[in-house]
Design a protein around this motif. Sequence first.
Motif, PDB file in Angstrom:
ATOM      1  N   UNK A 282     -17.127 -31.851  -6.553  1.00  0.00           N
ATOM      2  CA  UNK A 282     -16.223 -32.953  -6.213  1.00  0.00           C
ATOM      3  C   UNK A 282     -15.303 -33.261  -7.388  1.00  0.00           C
ATOM      4  N   UNK A 283     -15.856 -33.247  -8.596  1.00  0.00           N
ATOM      5  CA  UNK A 283     -15.050 -33.492  -9.785  1.00  0.00           C
ATOM      6  C   UNK A 283     -14.010 -32.378  -9.958  1.00  0.00           C
ATOM      7  N   UNK A 284     -14.466 -31.146  -9.827  1.00  0.00           N
ATOM      8  CA  UNK A 284     -13.556 -29.998  -9.950  1.00  0.00           C
ATOM      9  C   UNK A 284     -12.486 -30.056  -8.869  1.00  0.00           C
ATOM     10  N   UNK A 285     -12.903 -30.355  -7.634  1.00  0.00           N
ATOM     11  CA  UNK A 285     -11.963 -30.443  -6.523  1.00  0.00           C
ATOM     12  C   UNK A 285     -10.919 -31.527  -6.763  1.00  0.00           C
ATOM     13  N   UNK A 286     -11.349 -32.675  -7.282  1.00  0.00           N
ATOM     14  CA  UNK A 286     -10.406 -33.762  -7.562  1.00  0.00           C
ATOM     15  C   UNK A 286      -9.347 -33.367  -8.572  1.00  0.00           C
ATOM     16  N   UNK A 287      -9.779 -32.790  -9.670  1.00  0.00           N
ATOM     17  CA  UNK A 287      -8.827 -32.352 -10.703  1.00  0.00           C
ATOM     18  C   UNK A 287      -7.943 -31.235 -10.155  1.00  0.00           C
ATOM     19  N   UNK A 288      -8.567 -30.289  -9.447  1.00  0.00           N
ATOM     20  CA  UNK A 288      -7.839 -29.171  -8.862  1.00  0.00           C
ATOM     21  C   UNK A 288      -6.750 -29.665  -7.907  1.00  0.00           C
ATOM     22  N   UNK A 289      -7.082 -30.649  -7.079  1.00  0.00           N
ATOM     23  CA  UNK A 289      -6.097 -31.168  -6.131  1.00  0.00           C
ATOM     24  C   UNK A 289      -4.951 -31.891  -6.826  1.00  0.00           C
ATOM     25  N   UNK A 290      -5.225 -32.582  -7.926  1.00  0.00           N
ATOM     26  CA  UNK A 290      -4.138 -33.189  -8.690  1.00  0.00           C
ATOM     27  C   UNK A 290      -3.180 -32.118  -9.209  1.00  0.00           C
ATOM     28  N   UNK A 291      -3.729 -31.053  -9.764  1.00  0.00           N
ATOM     29  CA  UNK A 291      -2.896 -29.971 -10.300  1.00  0.00           C
ATOM     30  C   UNK A 291      -2.116 -29.294  -9.177  1.00  0.00           C
ATOM     31  N   UNK A 292      -2.789 -29.007  -8.070  1.00  0.00           N
ATOM     32  CA  UNK A 292      -2.123 -28.356  -6.939  1.00  0.00           C
ATOM     33  C   UNK A 292      -1.036 -29.252  -6.360  1.00  0.00           C
ATOM     34  N   UNK A 293      -1.307 -30.554  -6.254  1.00  0.00           N
ATOM     35  CA  UNK A 293      -0.287 -31.482  -5.763  1.00  0.00           C
ATOM     36  C   UNK A 293       0.959 -31.446  -6.623  1.00  0.00           C
ATOM     37  N   UNK A 294       0.756 -31.418  -7.931  1.00  0.00           N
ATOM     38  CA  UNK A 294       1.893 -31.325  -8.856  1.00  0.00           C
ATOM     39  C   UNK A 294       2.646 -30.008  -8.635  1.00  0.00           C
ATOM     40  N   UNK A 295       1.894 -28.916  -8.502  1.00  0.00           N
ATOM     41  CA  UNK A 295       2.535 -27.615  -8.279  1.00  0.00           C
ATOM     42  C   UNK A 295       3.293 -27.587  -6.951  1.00  0.00           C
ATOM     43  N   UNK A 296       2.717 -28.207  -5.928  1.00  0.00           N
ATOM     44  CA  UNK A 296       3.402 -28.248  -4.635  1.00  0.00           C
ATOM     45  C   UNK A 296       4.721 -29.011  -4.723  1.00  0.00           C
ATOM     46  N   UNK A 297       4.737 -30.052  -5.539  1.00  0.00           N
ATOM     47  CA  UNK A 297       5.977 -30.815  -5.699  1.00  0.00           C
ATOM     48  C   UNK A 297       7.061 -30.005  -6.417  1.00  0.00           C
ATOM     49  N   UNK A 298       6.629 -29.017  -7.217  1.00  0.00           N
ATOM     50  CA  UNK A 298       7.579 -28.274  -8.041  1.00  0.00           C
ATOM     51  C   UNK A 298       7.650 -26.784  -7.720  1.00  0.00           C
ATOM     52  N   UNK A 299       7.140 -26.356  -6.566  1.00  0.00           N
ATOM     53  CA  UNK A 299       7.132 -24.940  -6.205  1.00  0.00           C
ATOM     54  C   UNK A 299       8.208 -24.651  -5.179  1.00  0.00           C
ATOM     55  N   UNK A 300       8.945 -23.550  -5.355  1.00  0.00           N
ATOM     56  CA  UNK A 300       9.938 -23.177  -4.347  1.00  0.00           C
ATOM     57  C   UNK A 300       9.263 -22.796  -3.030  1.00  0.00           C
ATOM     58  N   UNK A 301       9.986 -22.934  -1.937  1.00  0.00           N
ATOM     59  CA  UNK A 301       9.456 -22.733  -0.598  1.00  0.00           C
ATOM     60  C   UNK A 301       8.812 -21.378  -0.352  1.00  0.00           C
ATOM     61  N   UNK A 302       9.324 -20.307  -0.979  1.00  0.00           N
ATOM     62  CA  UNK A 302       8.792 -18.968  -0.732  1.00  0.00           C
ATOM     63  C   UNK A 302       7.348 -18.833  -1.213  1.00  0.00           C
TER      64      UNK A 302
END
Length: 163
Positions: free
Chosen positions: A46-66
Amino acid sequence: GALCFVAPATFAETISFFIAIIVIIFGAYRLIEYFTTPALFRFTGKLISGVFNFVIGYLLLNTPGESMIMLFTIIIAVDLVLVGIEKLALAMKLSYFGAERFGWLIADAVITLACATLFIFLPMISFSILGVFIGIYMITGGASILFECINAKEYSLRDPAKK
């Protein structure tokens, strides 16, 4: 649906923004859940998932559509692995305390890990049939929770040393 036809690019960008925000909120939820769970039942996933989701959320905000499809597949695969391991760990804890009838929890964990394996090894195919995986996951997860609730009155913490 109409917005998708009128302005598909804008609609896709808007949806990806909202999904990124949801992933970040889910990360916060997992962190709160981890820190509010009693120490005996805490799962580091759960701890790993929480941190992982924060990082992924940031990447999703800054990743091109492709790159978005591959990133979603990775997110889903890692989360499914963590959830599957967490469910197996919970089943082992229930077994340790003498609980009975937790087979649905094990079945749910196995199906979750099988879906994660498909996402890892067949990412593009997995993404295209995501709806089927979500359906299977929701059915087994719902059945697991239903049977846990039905049997909850029978669960009592027993000292494993006094069998």
